[in-house]
Motif scaffolding. Structure first.
Motif, PDB file in Angstrom:
ATOM      1  N   SER A 251       0.830  -1.199   0.000  1.00 21.84           N
ATOM      2  CA  SER A 251       0.000   0.000   0.000  1.00 21.84           C
ATOM      3  C   SER A 251       0.866   1.252   0.000  1.00 21.84           C
ATOM      4  N   SER A 252       2.133   1.155   0.443  1.00 24.65           N
ATOM      5  CA  SER A 252       2.989   2.343   0.466  1.00 24.65           C
ATOM      6  C   SER A 252       3.788   2.484  -0.820  1.00 24.65           C
ATOM      7  N   GLY A 253       3.619   1.569  -1.742  1.00 25.31           N
ATOM      8  CA  GLY A 253       4.329   1.749  -3.001  1.00 25.31           C
ATOM      9  C   GLY A 253       4.690   0.439  -3.663  1.00 25.31           C
ATOM     10  N   PRO A 267       7.096   5.450  -4.257  1.00 26.67           N
ATOM     11  CA  PRO A 267       5.775   5.781  -3.724  1.00 26.67           C
ATOM     12  C   PRO A 267       4.746   5.969  -4.835  1.00 26.67           C
ATOM     13  N   ALA A 269       1.094   4.205  -6.801  1.00 29.34           N
ATOM     14  CA  ALA A 269      -0.032   3.297  -6.573  1.00 29.34           C
ATOM     15  C   ALA A 269       0.178   2.000  -7.331  1.00 29.34           C
ATOM     16  N   THR A 361       0.590   5.975 -11.042  1.00 28.62           N
ATOM     17  CA  THR A 361       0.194   7.229 -10.387  1.00 28.62           C
ATOM     18  C   THR A 361       0.994   7.413  -9.093  1.00 28.62           C
ATOM     19  N   LEU A 363       1.785   8.468  -5.305  1.00 33.19           N
ATOM     20  CA  LEU A 363       0.905   8.436  -4.140  1.00 33.19           C
ATOM     21  C   LEU A 363       0.835   9.767  -3.411  1.00 33.19           C
ATOM     22  N   HIS A 364       1.960  10.496  -3.398  1.00 31.35           N
ATOM     23  CA  HIS A 364       1.982  11.723  -2.597  1.00 31.35           C
ATOM     24  C   HIS A 364       1.297  12.874  -3.316  1.00 31.35           C
TER      25      HIS A 364
END
Ligand SMILES: Nc1ncnc2c1ncn2[C@@H]1O[C@H](COP(=O)(O)OP(=O)(O)O)[C@@H](O)[C@H]1O
Ligand SMILES: [Mg+2]
Lengths: 377, 299
Positions: A251-253, A267, A269, A361, A363-364
């Motif tokens: 989930s974090s990358g 990081p 998706a 995409t 995440l940040h």
């Protein structure tokens, strides 16, 4: 006022499809640059907008008026051609006033507007000359002047600076930007030069094979390219694109392994990504750092060519299994040919693309990327 | 060896030919024009009679009729007609419509037919076409009910010059057309597009883009046609023999008639000199408007 809107614009020449369903919204006073490699349909798109080519399907609106069935002269657009297309036997003043003469504008009014445009472009003392008595840069100004005089709603430029030498090109770029600020018109500008696109555009359209690959602001395209093509096209030197493999998805990358033993957790998706999937890692040369790394990830670069440009130096080197990596470093950096240097990679500055080129995409939040981008360049 | 020596050396052969094949014959002809040389008395030569041939020529009424025929009918009308028709035909051949149906190449081939026809064949064919009794054209006009009695086109004084000019134009118009067509095809398409964006309609574009671009070609073509036509002998002589009577007599046929039918070689030479002087005027015009500009571009 006069925005411009393209809806599903398609153009075929016989069996060749030059443009495929281009959608584009341009707001009033926007400076839009259409950029792409040679033969991608840039000129065709401009000529379709101008009315010099009939479109095969789709609609074009100027403001809320459909214009795609309106003849070129009545669309209220002015075009600056790549090779200027000045009338060779007419003087500069006659060239600039021709459209007004055709529109049966009064003589003194024509003179007034020609002189006014000449003043803006600083070509007042050339008005009585013939085009062949002018330098390339002066012809360029006359061609622009011919467009200004008509007070068009939209200016169309087809690679207007490509025939000028490098120094003049930079000057004219600035002048065009100034002109855009000073007059009340929309500008659509075609070029194959991504530097022109980046420096002048409010909005860039990247075209490939007659399709719009991405539409966005220069910084959008630079930081969040929609695919590997846009990523490679925007930015100089080109983004490094290395083959890589996904090692883990969380989930974090996404974690990947790349040539040179590089292990990165990016990081982005993960969505449908699965371990073992081949991907492309994108590293911009200017986002890599050379020297002993305090943190983050690094890899070893065997430098084989250096290009010192003064303020900066471009390093070409091999990593791991002979993949080439290009790194941009500050001018003073002391790295020579044949040296092995450590190169630092910041995961947040990396791009990841699927095999077919689509970008993962990030995440940040968007501003964070831009802040990092700004501080490192 | 410096360039100063090299240039005259390279030009020497040309000057040699000019002197021996133009200079010498011209001087010889000029001398003859000052004598009463007869074709029957070539051996003993003619007696020197000063400018008497010229005085006789310039004071005869017939000469001015011949001059009018040459300058007006043979040259001015036929050249103007071919320039205008050539331009129109070239525009037609270059039109988007013909190009759309890929007819440009085909029509160019068709154009080559009259041009490849030797003048003598052209004249014979046209004499037959225009014939007063058997002529296809008369038959066609009668068939259409346009005329009741056949017209002897090459004998009737009202139709003879138009008929002659038709023959000349048929045979030489293709060259004019193809030259103009090449000129039209070298108009940069962006110029038309720029003019289109500037709001110029087809007629405006012709006068502001096409014609100025074509003007140098038109000037050169006009002068060349004048050269070729002014001293042309073949068409008139073969089609009408300068007749009926001497109705279609021109300078070239006059030289032949005076020299080889009336045997007055001295007088014939004088006509030739007058003709050469007039050609020189056209030559100066050519030099002034065409050659000089080309020189300036080279130098
Ligand atoms: N008039 C035409 N007829 C046929 N094909 C054309 C025509 N104009 C352009 N094309 C084709 O359309 C494509 C895009 O051309 P163009 O718009 O000129 O590219 P660009 O300006 O981006 O270099 C090219 O493949 C070109 O061959
Ligand atoms: Mg182009």
């Amino acid at each position: 006022m006069a925005g411009l809107s393209l809806r599903g614009v398609t153009k075929q020449f016989g069996s060749v499809t030059a443009l495929t369903e281009i959608d584009l919204e341009i707001t009033h006073r926007e400076f839009v640059v259409i950029v792409g490699p040679s033969g991608c349909g840039k000129s065709t798109l401009l000529r379709v907008i101008a009315g010099l080519e009939q479109l095969s399907a789709g609609e074009i609106y100027v403001g809320d008026q459909p214009v795609h069935r309106v003849p070129a002269a009545k669309r209220g657009l002015a075009m600056v051609f790549q090779n200027y297309a000045l009338y060779p036997h007419k003087t500069v003043a006659q060239n600039m006033g021709f459209a007004l003469k055709m529109a049966k504008v009064r003589r003194d009014e024509i003179d007034r507007r020609v002189v006014e445009a000449a003043r803006i472009l600083q070509i007042e003392d050339l008005l009585e000359r013939k085009p062949r008595q002018l330098s390339g840069g002066q012809r360029q100004r006359v061609a622009i002047g011919r467009a200004i005089v008509r007070e068009p709603k939209v200016f169309l430029f087809d690679e207007p600076l490509s025939n000028l030498d490098a120094a003049l090109r930079v000057d004219m770029r600035v002048e065009l930007a100034k002109l855009h600020n000073s007059i009340d018109a929309t500008m659509i500008y075609v070029t194959h030069d991504q530097v022109e696109a980046m420096t002048m555009a409010d909005k860039i359209v990247v075209l490939r094979g007659g399709r719009a690959e991405q539409v966005g602001s220069p910084m959008d395209l630079y930081h969040r390219p929609a695919n590997a093509f846009v990523a490679g096209f925007i930015g100089s030197p080109r983004m490094n694109q290395l083959p890589a493999t996904i090692s883990a998805v969380s989930s974090s990358g996404v974690s990947i392994t790349a040539p040179g033993g590089l292990e990165l957790s990016l990081p982005v998706a993960g969505h449908d990504a699965r371990p073992g999937q081949p991907v492309t890692l994108g590293l911009r040369p200017e986002h890599l750092t050379v020297g002993p790394q305090s943190g983050g990830t690094s890899l070893d670069l065997d430098v084989y060519v250096t290009e010192p440009l003064g303020g900066e130096t471009i390093l070409y080197g091999h990593i791991g299994d002979n993949s080439t990596l290009v790194v941009k470093v500050p001018g003073g950096t002391d790295v020579g040919k044949g040296q092995r240097v450590p190169v630092g990679v910041v995961p947040a500055m990396c791009h990841l693309f699927t095999e077919d080129g689509t970008a993962f995409t990030p995440l940040h939040t968007n501003d964070k990327v831009e802040r990092i981008g700004a501080s490192s360049s | 060896m410096g360039e100063r020596m090299f240039v005259p050396l390279m030009l020497a052969p040309i000057f040699f030919f000019l002197i021996f094949f133009y200079g010498y014959p011209t001087l010889f002809n000029f001398y003859n024009s000052l004598t009463d040389l007869s074709l029957l008395g070539l051996k003993q030569g003619g007696a020197f009679i000063g400018l008497r041939n010229y005085v006789e020529l310039l004071s005869s009424k017939d000469f001015y009729r011949v001059l009018w025929n040459t300058l007006f009918w043979l040259t001015a009308v036929s050249v103007a007609l071919r320039i205008v028709l050539g331009l129109l035909l070239a525009l037609l051949l270059n039109s988007a419509t013909l190009r759309h149906y890929r007819l440009t190449t085909a029509s160019r081939l068709v154009l080559l037919v009259p041009w490849a026809t030797p003048p003598i064949v052209a004249v014979v064919v046209w004499r037959w076409l225009l014939d007063g009794r058997q002529g296809v054209i008369n038959k066609a006009l009668e068939g259409l009910g346009l005329i009741d009695t056949p017209i002897a086109f090459l004998a009737n004084v009202d139709t003879i010059w138009p008929a002659l000019i038709t023959i000349i134009a048929w045979n030489t118009l293709p060259l004019v057309t193809l030259t103009f067509l090449a000129g039209l095809q070298s108009v940069p398409p962006e110029l038309h597009e720029a003019a289109e964006m500037d709001g110029a309609n087809a007629i405006n574009r012709f006068f502001h883009v096409t014609l100025p671009h074509l003007m140098p070609t038109v000037v050169v073509m006009t002068l060349l046609l004048i050269f070729w036509t002014f001293n042309n002998f073949v068409y008139i002589w073969l089609a009408t023999g300068a007749g009926p009577g001497l109705f279609t007599n021109v300078l070239a046929t006059e030289i032949y008639i005076k020299g080889f039918i009336d045997f007055e070689l001295g007088f014939s030479s004088a006509v030739g000199m007058v003709m050469a002087a007039m050609m020189a005027v056209f030559g100066i015009l050519y030099f002034r408007f065409v050659a000089l500009r080309e020189f300036r571009e080279i130098l």
